[in-house]
Design a protein around this motif. Structure first.
Motif, short mmCIF file in Angstrom:
data_model
loop_
_atom_site.label_atom_id
_atom_site.label_comp_id
_atom_site.label_asym_id
_atom_site.label_seq_id
_atom_site.Cartn_x
_atom_site.Cartn_y
_atom_site.Cartn_z
N TRP A 175 61.94 -0.15 -23.19
CA TRP A 175 61.63 -1.49 -23.70
C TRP A 175 60.17 -1.56 -24.15
CZ3 TRP A 175 57.98 -5.01 -22.13
CH2 TRP A 175 58.04 -6.26 -22.78
N ALA A 176 59.26 -1.07 -23.30
CA ALA A 176 57.82 -1.20 -23.60
C ALA A 176 57.45 -0.40 -24.86
CB ALA A 176 56.99 -0.74 -22.40
N LEU A 178 52.55 -3.88 -19.93
CA LEU A 178 53.71 -4.75 -20.17
C LEU A 178 54.97 -4.23 -19.49
CD1 LEU A 178 53.39 -5.72 -23.94
CD2 LEU A 178 52.90 -7.10 -21.93
N GLN A 226 53.26 -11.54 -15.10
CA GLN A 226 53.27 -12.91 -15.59
C GLN A 226 51.99 -13.21 -16.38
OE1 GLN A 226 55.50 -15.32 -15.85
NE2 GLN A 226 53.88 -16.52 -16.84
N ARG A 266 54.33 -16.11 -21.17
CA ARG A 266 53.36 -15.35 -20.36
C ARG A 266 51.98 -15.98 -20.55
NH1 ARG A 266 54.97 -9.72 -20.52
NH2 ARG A 266 57.22 -9.73 -20.84
N LYS A 279 50.76 -6.54 -9.93
CA LYS A 279 52.16 -6.87 -10.26
C LYS A 279 52.23 -8.23 -10.96
CE LYS A 279 54.90 -4.32 -6.95
NZ LYS A 279 55.83 -4.38 -5.81
N LEU A 284 54.08 -12.59 -26.93
CA LEU A 284 54.00 -12.62 -25.46
C LEU A 284 53.81 -14.05 -24.98
CD1 LEU A 284 51.65 -9.56 -24.80
CD2 LEU A 284 54.03 -9.77 -24.10
N TRP A 314 55.76 -3.36 -16.59
CA TRP A 314 56.21 -3.94 -15.33
C TRP A 314 56.30 -5.47 -15.39
CZ3 TRP A 314 51.24 -1.52 -14.94
CH2 TRP A 314 50.17 -2.36 -14.63
N ASN A 315 56.19 -5.99 -16.61
CA ASN A 315 56.45 -7.41 -16.87
C ASN A 315 55.57 -8.36 -16.03
OD1 ASN A 315 57.73 -9.46 -18.17
ND2 ASN A 315 59.46 -9.53 -16.75
N ARG A 340 62.59 0.18 -18.50
CA ARG A 340 61.34 -0.49 -18.82
C ARG A 340 60.48 0.35 -19.77
NH1 ARG A 340 61.60 -5.50 -18.38
NH2 ARG A 340 59.34 -5.50 -18.60
N GLN A 357 56.86 -16.03 -24.97
CA GLN A 357 57.73 -15.71 -23.83
C GLN A 357 57.20 -16.34 -22.53
OE1 GLN A 357 57.76 -11.42 -23.69
NE2 GLN A 357 58.69 -11.23 -25.72
#
Lengths: 278, 252
Positions: free
Chosen positions: A118-119, A150, A155, A186, A76, A181, A152-153, A115, A184
């Motif tokens: 978006w992905a 990506l 970090q 990450r 995650k 990325l 599940w976003n 999601r 943003q």
């Protein structure tokens, strides 16, 4: 964000793949792990989400020791994209592949749909959403593997050899996505041999050899050190090699990207013109 | 997966490695026949002790033990299923007998795998091919067999990679009930099968390019030739085997 504290990893076959590795990677950093085959790059990446746990030493992700968390819990936070995208696919459509991971990680159906949209949009795969993943081209498969992670976003995004089997256009797209990325905030970690790709990204470079970190610093410092690279069986980027040959003429030898090289050469030529004019 | 490790050849320069592969195959087969003939635990233990000596000489003890370790879940399953069967059908009067016979059956399975593990650990795929060809097995079948052996470690590695890739997307393979775990095998088996099919197509194309099957009669650079040592080993093993067969039907 990520801390390796004197990590050693020995495979059951007896091969020592990591040997006393200590390194810290901060939030929002862009890092390239480089080194020859067998240097320990993939083993390093597999420690990030707990697929491998250190034989000795500790790995901390977001302050938590990876030995105390499951792979699913760590995934995650750290999404890992493996070299062979085909190892991931088993569902009939692209959108189901992306949704599968989200459902595994316990997202609600409403969030899953958002999601997925978006992905697929971010990775420019919207038009393929109903297509079988097996029918995508090599580059599209790589993008789908990245979209899956990506979605599940996480970090931290770690990619193992992302440029293998990619044509130059796909590499260009990948480079732009990595930059986006990173913008943003990450943390992006790539393990690669591809010096030209790294030279254009200009990340922090961690150079590995035989399970140890032999250099850690800015890309323009490490990728212009011919002796260091040669010891790790890595060739200097072409731009850096060219500029180092021009160094005797007063050009900057610590240049690795095409844009910088062009600027340097133009400035140098103008200087020559100026001297000649005077 | 450690069972698959036991099917992989490991180069060595020992007397066992140098034996004629046909002799090694025959020895493995004879050991297998003894395993089928005897259900007594003591005999099976003697057999595994003999195998351990061979393995020690061949210097492949660690790999051989891996095969045995890898066969344990399967042996446990055989033990469990047989125990349930014996108890439910009342085949044996006491629980001790049920336990003994279930153990013996599980033991047989382990021995079956361990006998062939020695053969595969000490014989190159080329030698296996030559053995089959010398016994007039048609070459396409021989080739298919040695290809399968060659690809076994690759498929084992691929299986590990696929499991890693699925675990990295939240598939928890070691959690849940039996049915849930069985369902979780789908994300592993589908990519594995897809990759295996792709590899098969690639291999077929590569073989076509190399004109596979163009010549009716194949020649071989190396011919198998048994020497005095091979005959001595074969003779010794045949004598021991005869004794084992004799003892089975006419115990002293």
């Amino acid at each position: 964000m990520i801390k390796f504290d004197n990590v050693t990893y020995v495979y059951p076959t007896g091969v020592k793949a990591l040997d006393g590795v200590s390194v810290e990677i901060g939030r929002g950093e862009l890092v390239a792990i480089m080194g020859e085959n067998g240097a320990g790059k993939t083993t390093f990446i597999k420690h990030l989400n707990g697929l491998l746990k250190p034989t000795s030493g500790s790995v901390y992700v977001d302050g938590k020791n990876t030995k105390t968390l499951s792979v699913a819990q760590l995934s995650k936070i750290v999404g890992v994209v493996f070299q062979n995208a085909d190892d991931m696919f088993f569902l009939p459509t692209v959108e189901e592949e992306v949704a599968f991971s989200l459902r595994n990680l316990g997202f609600s159906e409403e969030v899953v749909q958002k999601r997925v949209d978006w992905a697929l949009n971010f990775m420019e795969l919207e038009e393929y959403r109903k297509r079988s993943p097996f029918l995508l081209s090599g580059g599209e498969k790589k993008r789908l593997a990245l979209a899956i992670i990506l979605a599940w976003n996480p970090q931290v995004i770690a990619m193992d050899e992302p440029t293998v089997g990619q044509d130059s256009l796909q590499k260009e797209k990948l480079k732009e996505m990595i930059k986006q990325l990173n913008l943003q905030e990450r943390t992006v970690i790539i393990s690669t041999h591809d010096v030209e790709f790294v030279a254009e990204l200009k990340p922090r470079v961690i150079l590995m050899s035989r399970g140890r970190i032999v250099a850690d610093g800015k890309a323009d410092v490490i990728l212009t050190d011919g002796e260091l690279l040669s010891n790790c069986s890595i060739l200097m980027p072409q731009v850096a090699a060219t500029m180092s040959r021009l160094a005797d003429l007063g050009f900057n030898a610590k240049v690795i990207s095409v844009e910088e090289a062009v600027r340097n050469i133009v400035e140098g030529l103008m200087r020559f013109e100026h001297i000649r004019g005077a | 997966m450690s069972i698959l490790e036991g099917l992989k050849f490991y180069a060595g320069d020992t007397a066992i490695h140098k034996l004629d592969p046909r002799v090694k195959f025959l020895v493995s087969m004879l050991m297998l026949i003894i395993v089928v003939m005897y259900a007594e635990v003591w005999m099976l233990t003697v057999l595994i002790a003999v195998q351990a000596v061979i393995v020690y000489i061949a210097k492949v003890m660690r790999r051989w033990l891996k095969t045995i370790k890898g066969s344990m879940p399967l042996a446990a399953l055989v033990f469990g299923l047989n125990a349930i069967f014996f108890i439910s059908t009342g085949t044996y009067a006491t629980l001790q007998e049920v336990f003994y016979h279930s153990i013996a059956l599980a033991y047989r399975l382990v021995l079956f795998l361990s006998s062939f593990s020695i053969f595969f650990l000490t014989t190159t795929p080329e030698e296996i091919g030559l053995t089959l060809t010398s016994w007039r097995v048609p070459y396409p079948y021989t080739f298919a067999f040695i290809s399968a052996i060659r690809f076994t470690p690759i498929i084992a590695q691929e299986l590990r990679d696929i499991m890693d890739a699925q675990r990295a997307r939240g598939v928890e393979l070691d959690r849940g009930g039996l049915l849930q775990r069985a369902k979780k095998l789908i994300p592993i088996l589908v990519p594995l099968l897809a990759n295996a099919l792709r590899r098969a197509y690639e291999l077929a194309e590569a073989m076509e390019v190399k004109c596979f099957g163009a010549a009716k009669k194949r020649t071989s650079l190396r011919e198998l030739k048994a020497g005095p040592k091979d005959y001595a080993v074969l003779l010794t093993v045949l004598v021991l085997f005869s004794l084992a067969v004799y003892y089975r039907f006419f115990p002293f």
